[in-house]
Design a protein around this motif. Structure first.
Motif, PDB file in Angstrom:
ATOM      1  N   MET A   1       0.859  -1.175   0.000  1.00  0.00           N
ATOM      2  CA  MET A   1       0.000   0.000   0.000  1.00  0.00           C
ATOM      3  C   MET A   1       0.894   1.223   0.000  1.00  0.00           C
ATOM      4  O   MET A   1       1.854   1.314   0.747  1.00  0.00           O
ATOM      5  N   SER A   2       0.586   2.175  -0.846  1.00  0.00           N
ATOM      6  CA  SER A   2       1.410   3.374  -0.922  1.00  0.00           C
ATOM      7  C   SER A   2       1.169   4.265   0.286  1.00  0.00           C
ATOM      8  O   SER A   2       0.108   4.234   0.900  1.00  0.00           O
ATOM      9  N   THR A   3       2.189   5.042   0.606  1.00  0.00           N
ATOM     10  CA  THR A   3       2.068   5.968   1.731  1.00  0.00           C
ATOM     11  C   THR A   3       0.929   6.937   1.477  1.00  0.00           C
ATOM     12  O   THR A   3       0.187   7.280   2.380  1.00  0.00           O
ATOM     13  N   THR A   4       0.758   7.345   0.237  1.00  0.00           N
ATOM     14  CA  THR A   4      -0.299   8.284  -0.112  1.00  0.00           C
ATOM     15  C   THR A   4      -1.673   7.694   0.207  1.00  0.00           C
ATOM     16  O   THR A   4      -2.506   8.363   0.801  1.00  0.00           O
ATOM     17  N   GLN A   5      -1.904   6.447  -0.159  1.00  0.00           N
ATOM     18  CA  GLN A   5      -3.186   5.807   0.139  1.00  0.00           C
ATOM     19  C   GLN A   5      -3.375   5.656   1.642  1.00  0.00           C
ATOM     20  O   GLN A   5      -4.447   5.914   2.176  1.00  0.00           O
ATOM     21  N   SER A   6      -2.324   5.270   2.333  1.00  0.00           N
ATOM     22  CA  SER A   6      -2.394   5.119   3.782  1.00  0.00           C
ATOM     23  C   SER A   6      -2.731   6.455   4.447  1.00  0.00           C
ATOM     24  O   SER A   6      -3.579   6.523   5.336  1.00  0.00           O
ATOM     25  N   GLU A   7      -2.052   7.497   4.027  1.00  0.00           N
ATOM     26  CA  GLU A   7      -2.313   8.833   4.582  1.00  0.00           C
ATOM     27  C   GLU A   7      -3.740   9.285   4.257  1.00  0.00           C
ATOM     28  O   GLU A   7      -4.415   9.862   5.101  1.00  0.00           O
ATOM     29  N   ARG A   8      -4.179   9.015   3.036  1.00  0.00           N
ATOM     30  CA  ARG A   8      -5.535   9.398   2.632  1.00  0.00           C
ATOM     31  C   ARG A   8      -6.580   8.668   3.464  1.00  0.00           C
ATOM     32  O   ARG A   8      -7.558   9.254   3.923  1.00  0.00           O
ATOM     33  N   LEU A   9      -6.369   7.372   3.668  1.00  0.00           N
ATOM     34  CA  LEU A   9      -7.301   6.598   4.485  1.00  0.00           C
ATOM     35  C   LEU A   9      -7.303   7.087   5.926  1.00  0.00           C
ATOM     36  O   LEU A   9      -8.358   7.234   6.545  1.00  0.00           O
ATOM     37  N   ARG A  10      -6.132   7.369   6.472  1.00  0.00           N
ATOM     38  CA  ARG A  10      -6.047   7.870   7.849  1.00  0.00           C
ATOM     39  C   ARG A  10      -6.767   9.217   7.967  1.00  0.00           C
ATOM     40  O   ARG A  10      -7.533   9.426   8.899  1.00  0.00           O
ATOM     41  N   GLU A  11      -6.518  10.129   7.027  1.00  0.00           N
ATOM     42  CA  GLU A  11      -7.179  11.441   7.048  1.00  0.00           C
ATOM     43  C   GLU A  11      -8.694  11.302   6.949  1.00  0.00           C
ATOM     44  O   GLU A  11      -9.438  12.047   7.576  1.00  0.00           O
ATOM     45  N   LEU A  12      -9.149  10.340   6.170  1.00  0.00           N
ATOM     46  CA  LEU A  12     -10.574  10.118   5.972  1.00  0.00           C
ATOM     47  C   LEU A  12     -11.225   9.476   7.197  1.00  0.00           C
ATOM     48  O   LEU A  12     -12.309   9.886   7.628  1.00  0.00           O
ATOM     49  N   LEU A  13     -10.572   8.480   7.780  1.00  0.00           N
ATOM     50  CA  LEU A  13     -11.197   7.667   8.815  1.00  0.00           C
ATOM     51  C   LEU A  13     -10.945   8.137  10.242  1.00  0.00           C
ATOM     52  O   LEU A  13     -11.777   7.919  11.118  1.00  0.00           O
ATOM     53  N   GLU A  14      -9.812   8.790  10.484  1.00  0.00           N
ATOM     54  CA  GLU A  14      -9.470   9.164  11.861  1.00  0.00           C
ATOM     55  C   GLU A  14     -10.504  10.079  12.522  1.00  0.00           C
ATOM     56  O   GLU A  14     -10.887   9.831  13.666  1.00  0.00           O
ATOM     57  N   PRO A  15     -11.012  11.109  11.839  1.00  0.00           N
ATOM     58  CA  PRO A  15     -12.031  11.948  12.494  1.00  0.00           C
ATOM     59  C   PRO A  15     -13.295  11.164  12.853  1.00  0.00           C
ATOM     60  O   PRO A  15     -13.900  11.406  13.898  1.00  0.00           O
ATOM     61  N   LEU A  16     -13.655  10.226  12.016  1.00  0.00           N
ATOM     62  CA  LEU A  16     -14.830   9.403  12.261  1.00  0.00           C
ATOM     63  C   LEU A  16     -14.621   8.488  13.472  1.00  0.00           C
ATOM     64  O   LEU A  16     -15.498   8.369  14.323  1.00  0.00           O
ATOM     65  N   VAL A  17     -13.449   7.887  13.564  1.00  0.00           N
ATOM     66  CA  VAL A  17     -13.122   7.028  14.700  1.00  0.00           C
ATOM     67  C   VAL A  17     -13.080   7.863  15.977  1.00  0.00           C
ATOM     68  O   VAL A  17     -13.627   7.470  17.008  1.00  0.00           O
ATOM     69  N   SER A  18     -12.469   9.044  15.910  1.00  0.00           N
ATOM     70  CA  SER A  18     -12.388   9.939  17.073  1.00  0.00           C
ATOM     71  C   SER A  18     -13.770  10.376  17.541  1.00  0.00           C
ATOM     72  O   SER A  18     -14.014  10.484  18.742  1.00  0.00           O
ATOM     73  N   SER A  19     -14.674  10.604  16.602  1.00  0.00           N
ATOM     74  CA  SER A  19     -16.030  11.019  16.974  1.00  0.00           C
ATOM     75  C   SER A  19     -16.769   9.923  17.729  1.00  0.00           C
ATOM     76  O   SER A  19     -17.742  10.190  18.428  1.00  0.00           O
ATOM     77  N   GLN A  20     -16.296   8.686  17.611  1.00  0.00           N
ATOM     78  CA  GLN A  20     -16.881   7.548  18.326  1.00  0.00           C
ATOM     79  C   GLN A  20     -16.203   7.344  19.683  1.00  0.00           C
ATOM     80  O   GLN A  20     -16.455   6.353  20.367  1.00  0.00           O
ATOM     81  N   GLY A  21     -15.261   8.247  20.041  1.00  0.00           N
ATOM     82  CA  GLY A  21     -14.562   8.145  21.318  1.00  0.00           C
ATOM     83  C   GLY A  21     -13.434   7.126  21.317  1.00  0.00           C
ATOM     84  O   GLY A  21     -13.034   6.633  22.361  1.00  0.00           O
ATOM     85  N   LEU A  22     -12.905   6.820  20.132  1.00  0.00           N
ATOM     86  CA  LEU A  22     -11.846   5.828  19.997  1.00  0.00           C
ATOM     87  C   LEU A  22     -10.619   6.445  19.331  1.00  0.00           C
ATOM     88  O   LEU A  22     -10.719   7.497  18.696  1.00  0.00           O
ATOM     89  N   ASP A  23      -9.485   5.786  19.465  1.00  0.00           N
ATOM     90  CA  ASP A  23      -8.251   6.185  18.779  1.00  0.00           C
ATOM     91  C   ASP A  23      -8.027   5.242  17.610  1.00  0.00           C
ATOM     92  O   ASP A  23      -8.188   4.028  17.743  1.00  0.00           O
ATOM     93  N   LEU A  24      -7.634   5.805  16.471  1.00  0.00           N
ATOM     94  CA  LEU A  24      -7.268   4.988  15.317  1.00  0.00           C
ATOM     95  C   LEU A  24      -5.814   4.574  15.504  1.00  0.00           C
ATOM     96  O   LEU A  24      -4.911   5.398  15.463  1.00  0.00           O
ATOM     97  N   GLU A  25      -5.587   3.300  15.770  1.00  0.00           N
ATOM     98  CA  GLU A  25      -4.250   2.799  16.064  1.00  0.00           C
ATOM     99  C   GLU A  25      -3.498   2.363  14.815  1.00  0.00           C
ATOM    100  O   GLU A  25      -2.299   2.564  14.720  1.00  0.00           O
ATOM    101  N   GLU A  26      -4.200   1.745  13.881  1.00  0.00           N
ATOM    102  CA  GLU A  26      -3.507   1.168  12.734  1.00  0.00           C
ATOM    103  C   GLU A  26      -4.466   0.990  11.565  1.00  0.00           C
ATOM    104  O   GLU A  26      -5.646   0.707  11.759  1.00  0.00           O
ATOM    105  N   ILE A  27      -3.925   1.155  10.369  1.00  0.00           N
ATOM    106  CA  ILE A  27      -4.659   0.864   9.132  1.00  0.00           C
ATOM    107  C   ILE A  27      -3.735   0.018   8.267  1.00  0.00           C
ATOM    108  O   ILE A  27      -2.561   0.345   8.109  1.00  0.00           O
ATOM    109  N   ALA A  28      -4.247  -1.066   7.719  1.00  0.00           N
ATOM    110  CA  ALA A  28      -3.458  -1.915   6.828  1.00  0.00           C
ATOM    111  C   ALA A  28      -4.352  -2.447   5.722  1.00  0.00           C
ATOM    112  O   ALA A  28      -5.490  -2.846   5.973  1.00  0.00           O
ATOM    113  N   VAL A  29      -3.828  -2.418   4.505  1.00  0.00           N
ATOM    114  CA  VAL A  29      -4.533  -3.018   3.371  1.00  0.00           C
ATOM    115  C   VAL A  29      -3.699  -4.195   2.896  1.00  0.00           C
ATOM    116  O   VAL A  29      -2.523  -4.036   2.568  1.00  0.00           O
ATOM    117  N   ASP A  30      -4.300  -5.388   2.909  1.00  0.00           N
ATOM    118  CA  ASP A  30      -3.610  -6.602   2.488  1.00  0.00           C
ATOM    119  C   ASP A  30      -4.373  -7.237   1.338  1.00  0.00           C
ATOM    120  O   ASP A  30      -5.599  -7.161   1.280  1.00  0.00           O
TER     121      ASP A  30
END
Length: 173
Positions: free
Chosen positions: A1-30
């Motif tokens: 997975m490219s760093t760009t895709q990883s960063e894009r996914l983190r930017e997209l998903l982290e606010p949503l996870v945070s709004s649920q009262g959780l921390d986004l620890e890891e994202i991996a695409v296999d």
């Protein structure tokens, strides 16, 4: 997975996870055969039960469906927690592991297994178990002295709550 895709996914998903009262620890695409699996690991100071995992999974799925972050190819979304023997990589991980037994790889070489008693900005207060009947000893370990740390599973550790209950029963007797 490219760093760009990883960063894009983190930017997209982290606010949503945070709004649920959780921390986004890891994202991996296999890649699994022809399919892709997006694994999202979440946690919080109080842990994440199945209901919270299900809620965040539905929210992430909806967000991913409305964007092209994963492209047009089929994928499976898996949301979970770090697991019992998690690696400790962030300050919050050490704080959450207070009271747990951890195996440390040391920058000076060698390893140390000790229980975390407390964590501050500079390092950890540890209790190093005694060997061959000796008492446990206290030790201070700076974060700079740690190259890797992993929580250890303990099958026979007495629970603090049961210790307190046993103490109370002994007092009553």
């Amino acid at each position: 997975m490219s760093t760009t895709q990883s960063e894009r996914l983190r930017e997209l998903l982290e606010p949503l996870v945070s709004s649920q009262g959780l921390d986004l620890e890891e994202i991996a695409v296999d890649s699994v055969g022809r399919k892709r699996v997006l694994r999202v690991v979440v946690d919080s100071d109080t842990g994440a039960d199945l209901d919270r995992i299900a809620d965040v999974s539905r929210a992430l799925s909806a967000k991913l469906d409305e964007t092209d972050a994963m492209g047009s190819a089929e994928y499976t979304l898996e949301v979970g927690t770090p697991g019992a023997e998690r690696l400790l990589t962030e300050h919050r991980h050490y704080v959450r592991a207070t009271g747990r037994l951890v195996r440390f790889q040391l920058a000076e070489g060698g390893e140390l297994t000790a229980r975390i008693l407390g964590a501050d900005d500079e390092g950890l207060d540890l209790e190093v178990p005694g060997v061959k009947g000796r008492k446990a000893t206290a030790r201070r370990l700076a974060f700079d002295d740690i190259t890797r740390a992993r929580v250890q599973v303990e099958f026979n550790r007495k629970d603090d709550a049961s210790d307190k209950n046993n103490d109370k029963k002994e007092e009553e007797a």
